[in-house]
Write an enzyme that holds these catalytic residues in place. Structure first.
Site, short mmCIF file in Angstrom:
data_model
loop_
_atom_site.label_atom_id
_atom_site.label_comp_id
_atom_site.label_asym_id
_atom_site.label_seq_id
_atom_site.Cartn_x
_atom_site.Cartn_y
_atom_site.Cartn_z
N TYR A 101 0.84 -1.20 0.00
CA TYR A 101 0.00 0.00 0.00
C TYR A 101 0.87 1.25 0.00
O TYR A 101 1.85 1.33 0.75
CB TYR A 101 -0.90 0.02 1.25
N GLU A 187 -3.13 7.61 -4.52
CA GLU A 187 -3.05 6.31 -3.85
C GLU A 187 -2.78 5.17 -4.84
O GLU A 187 -3.36 5.14 -5.93
CB GLU A 187 -4.36 6.03 -3.10
#
Ligand code: GDP
Ligand code: MN
Length: 379
Positions: A101, A187
């Site tokens: 992530y 992201e």
């Protein structure tokens, strides 16, 4: 402005972040054309402005043409979190050894950007924060990461040195995307390691700051007309700030602060606002009429609460707009009005003399409570 995955990936590519190339299809026919020229396996992904598509069946792998056509059709027929899928992205699938992530977002508490990365990728970051907070690495930043900063972060997350160095390059580039586009969020989830030890951004999400969009005319091309809320667009054109919510109490308020406070007080009395609506400062009667029109189009609305604190906004203008609205529309629900401030006597008198079936309240709290009771059918 939210960029969908395909658009976010276009931006990523411009900044040198490795990602798959893909093509968009809006119909099964278009999907078939694209799928004829693909290498398999492919992955087919719903392009909708919400996350968690995978769990909702909006991301599917297919090993050959026939399977891909079937899955493309399935996904094009899906509704994810209330949003009907209008298009899909078709890309070559990558082999996944592990998912990580990475994101940069705004931390309002510190008024800084925060870089966040974790070796637990693929799932919601909120989920990781709850179940494995120790797996999250963070750093507050005010400019793109320097190479040494990116390396320092990457070495906390990637065990393999070569991979950490590759990841550091991507970390730096993602932080460049964030600052260069005036984003609120950039992201990659997941950032994938392939069996060949390559890194690929398999998912991409960018949220741009609307107030800075004027600095980025090149990004306006990514505004997605497939998913705009027509009421919100119409309100914007009329100079109203309108956000649709899920409750049943329509709100018409002047000023964003008062609009937030009104929603809070409605919640305090146990009600749920159907919208946020700020008619703005100098609200003319036309705007009030438009606001009523937009609020009443929502079939969930059981009552409208009009909460005006007159300053530059004049209460007589609001009253005139309301009287017009009642004349020209079918106002099918009770309306609670609280008018205070500039020209309140005139405004109240106009409403009283109009003979309209309005409920009036002296204070915001009283008005909110009345609206909540009316929404419950107890008014
Ligand atoms: P999200 O559910 O909306 O976040 O959509 P993602 O694009 O993140 O996809 C969800 C999950 O599907 C990912 O975490 C992967 O596990 C899987 N996935 C997506 N693309 C691929 C791919 O190209 N290959 C493989 N093997 N899995 C993929
Ligand atoms: Mn994802």
């Amino acid at each position: 402005m939210k960029l969908l995955e395909w658009a976010s990936k276009e931006v990523f590519k411009k900044f040198g972040i490795p990602t798959q190339t893909g093509k968009l299809a809006r119909t099964v026919e278009e999907a078939k054309d694209i799928l004829k020229g693909m290498k398999y396996p492919v992955v087919i992904k719903a392009q909708v402005p919400v996350g968690g598509r995978g769990k909702a069946g909006g991301v599917k792998l297919a090993k050959d043409y026939d399977e891909a056509v079937k899955k493309a059709e399935e996904i094009l027929n899906l509704t994810i979190k209330g949003i009907k899928v209008k298009k899909i992205l078709i890309t070559e699938a990558v082999d996944i050894a592990k998912e990580y992530y990475v994101s940069v977002t705004l931390d309002r508490r510190t008024s800084k950007a925060v870089f966040i990365t974790s070796k637990e990728g693929g799932v919601d970051i909120e989920e990781i924060a709850r179940t494995k907070p120790e797996a999250i690495v963070k750093k507050h930043i005010t400019e793109p990461l320097k190479p040494y900063e990116a390396r320092e972060l990457a070495f906390q997350v990637f065990e393999d040195n070569k991979l950490a160095l590759k990841a550091a390059g991507i970390y730096q580039k993602l932080s460049e995307v964030y600052f260069a586009t005036d984003a609120q969020l950039a992201e990659i989830n997941p950032l994938v390691v392939t069996p060949a030890n390559d890194l690929v951004a398999v998912d991409a999400k960018i949220i741009l700051d609307d107030n800075a969009l004027f600095r980025h005319p090149d990004l306006l091309q990514y505004k997605d007309m497939d998913y705009v809320n027509p009421e919100e667009e119409e309100a914007k054109e009329a100079g109203l700030s309108f956000v649709k919510l899920d409750g049943d109490i329509g709100c018409m308020v002047n000023g964003a602060g008062l609009a937030m406070a009104t929603m809070d007080v409605i919640k305090y009395w146990g009600g749920e606002p159907a919208n946020f609506l700020d008619v703005g400062g100098s609200s003319n009667p036309e705007k009030v009429k438009k606001a009523m029109d937009i609020i009443l189009r929502d079939p969930n609305v059981k009552v409208v609460f009009i909460n005006i604190f007159g300053g530059i906004t004049r209460c007589d203008d609001i009253a005139a707009g309301l009287i017009e609205a009642f004349k020209t529309m079918d106002v099918r629900v009770p309306v609670v009005v609280r008018l205070t401030g500039t020209n309140e006597e005139i405004g109240r008198k106009m409403l009283a003399e109009s003979g309209l079936p309005l409920k009036t309240a002296e204070t915001m709290s009283e008005g909110a409570r009345m609206a909540v009771e009316l929404a419950r059918g107890q008014g």
